[in-house]
Structures are given as structure tokens and as C-alpha cells.
Design a protein around this motif. Structure first.
Motif, PDB file in Angstrom:
ATOM      1  N   ARG A 159      11.664 -40.210  31.548  1.00  0.00           N
ATOM      2  CA  ARG A 159      12.753 -40.667  32.421  1.00  0.00           C
ATOM      3  C   ARG A 159      12.435 -42.004  33.094  1.00  0.00           C
ATOM      4  N   ILE A 160      11.181 -42.216  33.493  1.00  0.00           N
ATOM      5  CA  ILE A 160      10.844 -43.443  34.231  1.00  0.00           C
ATOM      6  C   ILE A 160      10.378 -44.575  33.323  1.00  0.00           C
ATOM      7  N   SER A 161      10.268 -44.324  32.005  1.00  0.00           N
ATOM      8  CA  SER A 161       9.658 -45.311  31.103  1.00  0.00           C
ATOM      9  C   SER A 161      10.662 -46.029  30.212  1.00  0.00           C
ATOM     10  N   ARG A 162      11.927 -45.916  30.487  1.00  0.00           N
ATOM     11  CA  ARG A 162      12.921 -46.565  29.645  1.00  0.00           C
ATOM     12  C   ARG A 162      12.716 -48.085  29.664  1.00  0.00           C
ATOM     13  N   GLY A 163      12.630 -48.674  28.488  1.00  0.00           N
ATOM     14  CA  GLY A 163      12.377 -50.108  28.374  1.00  0.00           C
ATOM     15  C   GLY A 163      10.918 -50.443  28.124  1.00  0.00           C
ATOM     16  N   ARG A 164      10.036 -49.476  28.308  1.00  0.00           N
ATOM     17  CA  ARG A 164       8.609 -49.680  28.023  1.00  0.00           C
ATOM     18  C   ARG A 164       8.356 -49.484  26.536  1.00  0.00           C
ATOM     19  N   THR A 165       7.280 -50.090  26.047  1.00  0.00           N
ATOM     20  CA  THR A 165       6.917 -49.878  24.650  1.00  0.00           C
ATOM     21  C   THR A 165       6.100 -48.593  24.513  1.00  0.00           C
ATOM     22  N   SER A 181      -1.018 -48.537  16.225  1.00  0.00           N
ATOM     23  CA  SER A 181      -0.267 -48.798  15.002  1.00  0.00           C
ATOM     24  C   SER A 181       0.875 -49.777  15.268  1.00  0.00           C
ATOM     25  N   ARG A 182       1.559 -50.193  14.218  1.00  0.00           N
ATOM     26  CA  ARG A 182       2.695 -51.100  14.376  1.00  0.00           C
ATOM     27  C   ARG A 182       3.838 -50.450  15.154  1.00  0.00           C
ATOM     28  N   ALA A 183       3.919 -49.126  15.085  1.00  0.00           N
ATOM     29  CA  ALA A 183       4.957 -48.410  15.825  1.00  0.00           C
ATOM     30  C   ALA A 183       4.775 -48.530  17.332  1.00  0.00           C
ATOM     31  N   GLY A 184       3.590 -48.936  17.767  1.00  0.00           N
ATOM     32  CA  GLY A 184       3.329 -49.082  19.193  1.00  0.00           C
ATOM     33  C   GLY A 184       4.198 -50.126  19.867  1.00  0.00           C
ATOM     34  N   ALA A 185       4.784 -51.017  19.095  1.00  0.00           N
ATOM     35  CA  ALA A 185       5.622 -52.086  19.663  1.00  0.00           C
ATOM     36  C   ALA A 185       7.057 -51.635  19.914  1.00  0.00           C
ATOM     37  N   ALA A 186       7.428 -50.448  19.461  1.00  0.00           N
ATOM     38  CA  ALA A 186       8.792 -49.956  19.654  1.00  0.00           C
ATOM     39  C   ALA A 186       9.064 -49.709  21.133  1.00  0.00           C
ATOM     40  N   ARG A 187      10.305 -49.976  21.549  1.00  0.00           N
ATOM     41  CA  ARG A 187      10.679 -49.796  22.951  1.00  0.00           C
ATOM     42  C   ARG A 187      11.474 -48.504  23.151  1.00  0.00           C
ATOM     43  N   ILE A 188      11.268 -47.897  24.310  1.00  0.00           N
ATOM     44  CA  ILE A 188      11.927 -46.642  24.648  1.00  0.00           C
ATOM     45  C   ILE A 188      13.323 -46.914  25.208  1.00  0.00           C
ATOM     46  N   GLY A 189      14.301 -46.184  24.722  1.00  0.00           N
ATOM     47  CA  GLY A 189      15.614 -46.186  25.356  1.00  0.00           C
ATOM     48  C   GLY A 189      16.524 -47.344  25.027  1.00  0.00           C
ATOM     49  N   GLY A 190      16.151 -48.182  24.065  1.00  0.00           N
ATOM     50  CA  GLY A 190      17.045 -49.249  23.647  1.00  0.00           C
ATOM     51  C   GLY A 190      17.219 -50.376  24.646  1.00  0.00           C
ATOM     52  N   LEU A 191      16.340 -50.506  25.620  1.00  0.00           N
ATOM     53  CA  LEU A 191      16.414 -51.605  26.589  1.00  0.00           C
ATOM     54  C   LEU A 191      15.423 -52.700  26.213  1.00  0.00           C
ATOM     55  N   ASP A 192      15.804 -53.958  26.463  1.00  0.00           N
ATOM     56  CA  ASP A 192      14.918 -55.082  26.156  1.00  0.00           C
ATOM     57  C   ASP A 192      13.856 -55.288  27.230  1.00  0.00           C
ATOM     58  N   ARG A 193      14.119 -54.790  28.424  1.00  0.00           N
ATOM     59  CA  ARG A 193      13.149 -54.929  29.510  1.00  0.00           C
ATOM     60  C   ARG A 193      13.093 -53.613  30.282  1.00  0.00           C
ATOM     61  N   PRO A 194      11.966 -53.314  30.900  1.00  0.00           N
ATOM     62  CA  PRO A 194      11.809 -52.034  31.597  1.00  0.00           C
ATOM     63  C   PRO A 194      12.801 -51.859  32.736  1.00  0.00           C
ATOM     64  N   GLU A 195      13.213 -50.622  32.915  1.00  0.00           N
ATOM     65  CA  GLU A 195      14.138 -50.279  33.995  1.00  0.00           C
ATOM     66  C   GLU A 195      13.438 -50.309  35.344  1.00  0.00           C
ATOM     67  N   ILE A 196      12.143 -49.978  35.371  1.00  0.00           N
ATOM     68  CA  ILE A 196      11.352 -49.913  36.605  1.00  0.00           C
ATOM     69  C   ILE A 196      10.157 -50.853  36.476  1.00  0.00           C
ATOM     70  N   GLY A 197       9.862 -51.626  37.530  1.00  0.00           N
ATOM     71  CA  GLY A 197       8.754 -52.581  37.526  1.00  0.00           C
ATOM     72  C   GLY A 197       7.413 -51.911  37.262  1.00  0.00           C
ATOM     73  N   ARG A 198       6.446 -52.712  36.763  1.00  0.00           N
ATOM     74  CA  ARG A 198       5.170 -52.155  36.313  1.00  0.00           C
ATOM     75  C   ARG A 198       4.404 -51.448  37.432  1.00  0.00           C
TER      76      ARG A 198
END
Length: 518
Positions: A349-355, A81-98
């Protein structure tokens, strides 16, 4: 955006001040009660839990299956859905690398039993035809159904329940509304502030911690028996409680150190090393093992998995033997349900910044596919050697001796003893990653914030290792009894995660609205 609350440094330095007393008392009380009762009358405890296990499997098995099915399809729908593009935790980029992020996700669940069962379970279903199929056991026609049945237990449904919708609920409430990263927060959209502040929240958290303790002590204890047996077969070291105790001590030291150093050091390092070692072992098997057989088998097994998906996932005691459902599908599904709240805490906890889309696709789609490949490499090789007569695991697997199965298959692989030693090492580190991530998560639950006191992480890791040691001293059978207990804990935990079927999509939509996506 409300920032998650973190106690002042002075308060965090105090061990008991950083632990919810209700969670601490109930959880430690359970550990002491179970161990004490087992010492007094292990037979009675085994009978009591066994009866509860059988009742739960018979009357609630279908509920567990339906819960996993709905979670998977609703989660995938939310991701698309369109909601899938929302990011977790209010960060523009992930806190932890992919790569580090995916490594931690993969290792945490696969360590919980996937490695332990990867070699033996497919071979078991090859020599004992699953009830969803009518192929003749031990024949080429039984190969694809055997792996497909294993994929059902460790595939899309298992992974989806662990960290998709529940992780969205926690992430929205924690990062967006300042609520604690605890299982009780899963019910915040339904019960409101009273579940956060009242004793009910502590009881909910305690149920979830007890479920994880029961589910984690099992793999820790079984690893000790597996390593002891493996060291005896490979190097002639005595197979007994002394060796098991040494293995436990080393394992506990590794994962307690990892948990103490935190997410950005030990836990990431251990997970990355584990994934790289698994990739190396997989590459050796693919290049020097029965390559064509494995490729063909995986293609056929995935086809069988997809076409027979609902037949296997909805099998009940009306159409399958009760003992089979109890010890396979219902057991695994209940195990994953028991792990869900703490896994959701960890994933959040580890997904902040991920969609939202990244989290769901990684947990519910990519990780299961990687798991099915791993099961094919180990279990498919075992089936190949069983089919060609190079080994015979029928007797061992009929007695559920999966440690024997794993080592026997490992020794038959290219490299022989060296490969077996590498797989034992891999299994050890996989279980260590479960130990460190769950110790960290339990500490977060007790503390109510993202950076729990390091000594609390060590305490919970040590408590689980000590419990495993005491139960092993009494006999490995008590570890099995504890494993059955997680099926009972799945009853209250399933009710805690049930609202996520509708609160999960709502959380994703709320984040999307706040970010101007919807």
C-alpha cells in the motif's frame, strides 16, 4: 491497467457494509473465545497452547527456517535481476517520499519487539552462550557471538519474509489486475478467482488477521507493564494494573487517532518523529557512550554474523537444546511469519511508484542493517556495562525480565534518568506505530480496498487495546500465552505465503514485461 476497486462513498460510510463478515466473525470470535476461555480456566488454556507451541517448535521449526532462508535469497536474486527495475502500481514516481516511506517500514516491524528486545537479548546471549558457539559466557570472546545471534533473529531473514516476495505478489495482483489488497490475493496466482470470491478467501484473511492480533496485543500489553515498571523506578509512580491501564488508554488514543487520520497524516507523522527520536538517542549513545567499544563490537559482530550465518540460521533441536530453539530462533521466525501477510499488505500500500529493487533492498537489506546498528547501540552498551561490572543483568535475564533489562541499561547510558525516560517514550511510540499500521492494514483486509472506513481502523485498534487490558488484569502471564499462540498461527500462514517463493519472481517479471523492461 485495471484500477483497484473502491466502493461508492455511501457504501463506505456504513461500518458493517465495509467489513468482510467472515473475517469479522472469525476474528472477533477468536478474541472472545480466547479471553472467555482464559477467564474460565487460564491454566488449561496456557497448558493447551504451551503444548501446541512445543510441538510446533519441535516438528516445524526447520520448515520455518528454510522458508525464511529461501525467501531472502530468492528476493535478493529478484532485486538484482532485470525485473528489479519494474515499478509498482503504474506510477512514474513514488506516491510517498523516501524518508517517510522508510520511516513507516522501519517503525512497523522494529516496534513489534525489536525495541523491547534490543537492550536485553544481546546481553542474554552474552551471559548464556548460544548453542552455535563455544565461547565462555561473560568474557570478551562472547561479545561478538552474542550480538551476531541477535542479528540472526532480527536481521536479513526476519525482514525479508515480511515484505519482499509477498509484497510483489500483492502489488501485481492489486494494481495490475484489480484484485483486493487482502492476504487471500497471495494465493490468486495458484487458486485463481475462486479464492478471491469464495468463503475460502475470508477464512484465509481471518487466519492472517488473527495472527497479527496475537502478535500485536503482546507488545501492547508488554509495553504497559514496561512503562508501569519504568515510571515506578524513575518517578515513584505506583506499579500496578491502574498505571498499566492508564498507559494502555494513552497508547490506544495515540495510535487510534493516527490510524484514523490515515497514511498521509498520522501514520507518517508518528513514524517520522519516531525515527528522528531514535537517531537522536543513537547519536547521544555514540558520542557520550562507550564509542570505541561499540564501533569495534559492531565490526566484529557483523563479521561473525556473516561467517556463522548458516550455522545460526539452520540450528535445529538435534544440535541445540529444545528449550533454547523453542524460545528463541523458532519463536521469532514464527512470529515474523505470522506478521507477513498483513505487513505485505502494508508495504504494498505504501510502496506505489517504487521499483521492485527499491522495495526488496529497503526491506531485506537496509532495514536489517539499521536494526543491527540499533541492537549494537543498546545491547552492545548493555554488554559493555555487564562486562565492566557496572551492572549485572544475569538474574533478570535468566527470568526473561526484559523490561528490567531495558530500564537498567537505559539508566546506565549517558544522561541516566533522562535517557531512560527518552527510551521509554521511544518504545511507546514504536509500539504505537505498530498499532496504527496494523489497525489500518486489518481494516484494509476487511474492506478489500485501499481506503477503509476510519471508524473500522479505530475499532480494530480499540479491540486490541481492550484485549490487552483484560489479559493484563488476569496477569501478565496471559499476554505471554497469547504470544506463544502466534507460533501456532504461523502454521497456516506459512502455507499461505509459501507460493510466493515462485509467484513473487513471476509477478516482478510480469510487471517488467508490461513496462517494456524485459
Amino acid at each position: 491497467m485495471t484500477a483497484p476497486s473502491v466502493p461508492p462513498a455511501g457504501k463506505r460510510s456504513r461500518f458493517f457494509a465495509d467489513n468482510d463478515p467472515v473475517v469479522l466473525i472469525l476474528t472477533i470470535g477468536f478474541i472472545l473465545l480466547f479471553v472467555g476461555a482464559s477467564i474460565v480456566d487460564s491454566g488449561y488454556i496456557a497448558s493447551l497452547i504451551g503444548n501446541g507451541f512445543a510441538w510446533t517448535a519441535k516438528y516445524l521449526g526447520s520448515f520455518f527456517q528454510l522458508l525464511l532462508l529461501l525467501t531472502f535469497f530468492i528476493a535478493v536474486g529478484t532485486a538484482l535481476s532485470r525485473a528489479g527495475a519494474a515499478r509498482i502500481g503504474g506510477l512514474d514516481r513514488p506516491e510517498i517520499g523516501r524518508f517517510r516511506w522508510l520511516s513507516m517500514i522501519m517503525c512497523t516491524l522494529l516496534a513489534g519487539g525489536g525495541v523491547f528486545f534490543a537492550a536485553g537479548e544481546p546481553v542474554y546471549h552474552f551471559v548464556v552462550t548460544p548453542p552455535a558457539f563455544d565461547s565462555e559466557a561473560g568474557t570478551p570472546a562472547a561479545v561478538a557471538p552474542a550480538l551476531a545471534q541477535s542479528f540472526t533473529h532480527w536481521g536479513f531473514l526476519a525482514w525479508a519474509v515480511l515484505g519482499s516476495l509477498t509484497a510483489l505478489v500483492l502489488s501485481r495482483a492489486h494494481y495490475g489486475q484489480g484484485k483486493p489488497l487482502q492476504p487471500r490475493t497471495l494465493l490468486y496466482p495458484v487458486l485463481g478467482e475462486r479464492v478471491i470470491q469464495g468463503r475460502l478467501g475470508g477464512v484465509i484473511d481471518a487466519f492472517c488477521v488473527i495472527a497479527v492480533v496475537a502478535g500485536t496485543v503482546g507488545p501492547i500489553g508488554f509495553l504497559a507493564t514496561q512503562m508501569s515498571f519504568g515510571l515506578h523506578e524513575l518517578f515513584g509512580i505506583a506499579d500496578g494494573f491502574g498505571t498499566q491501564l492508564v498507559v494502555l488508554a494513552i497508547l490506544a488514543a495515540v495510535y487510534m487517532t493516527s490510524a484514523m487520520t490515515g497514511l498521509h497524516k498520522g501514520i507518517q507523522l508518528l513514524s517520522r518523529f519516531n525515527v528522528l527520536l531514535a537517531l537522536a538517542i543513537g547519536a547521544v549513545i555514540m558520542v557520550f557512550g562507550p564509542t570505541l567499544f561499540l564501533v569495534d563490537t559492531y565490526t566484529q559482530a557483523m563479521g561473525e554474523y556473516v561467517t556463522s550465518f548458516f550455522a545460526m540460521a539452520t540450528m535445529t533441536t538435534q544440535t541445540a537444546p529444545e528449550w533454547w530453539m523453542k524460545w528463541w530462533t523458532v519463536f521469532f521466525f514464527a512470529w515474523f511469519i505470522g506478521y507477513t501477510p498483513l505487513m505485505a499488505v502494508f508495504v504494498s500500500r505504501i510502496s506505489r511508484g517504487r521499483t521492485v529493487r527499491e522495495i526488496i533492498l529497503a526491506v531485506a537489506v537496509l532495514a536489517p542493517i539499521a536494526t543491527t546498528i540499533w541492537f549494537t547501540l543498546l545491547g552492545g552498551s548493555g554488554i559493555y556495562y555487564q562486562l565492566t561490572g557496572a551492572l549485572d543483568l544475569t538474574e533478570a535475564l535468566n527470568n526473561f525480565q526484559f523490561d528490567v533489562a531495558t530500564l537498567t541499561v537505559a539508566q546506565a547510558l549517558p544522561g541516566g534518568t533522562w535517557m531512560a525516560a527518552a527510551i521509554l517514550l521511544l518504545t511507546t511510540i514504536f509500539v504505537a506505530t505498530t498499532g496504527d499500521s496494523m489497525s489500518y492494514s486489518i481494516a484494509m483486509v476487511g474492506a478489500g480496498h485501499d481506503e477503509p472506513n476510519p471508524w473500522i481502523r479505530v475499532f480494530w485498534g480499540g479491540a486490541m487495546a481492550l484485549m490487552a487490558a483484560i489479559l493484563l488484569y488476569m496477569g501478565a502471564g496471559q499476554i505471554g500465552v497469547l504470544q506463544q499462540f502466534i507460533v501456532l498461527t504461523a502454521i497456516p500462514v506459512s502455507l499461505i505465503i509459501l507460493p510466493s517463493l515462485w509467484t513473487g519472481p513471476k509477478a516482478a517479471m510480469a510487471m517488467a514485461r508490461e513496462q517494456g523492461i524485459v
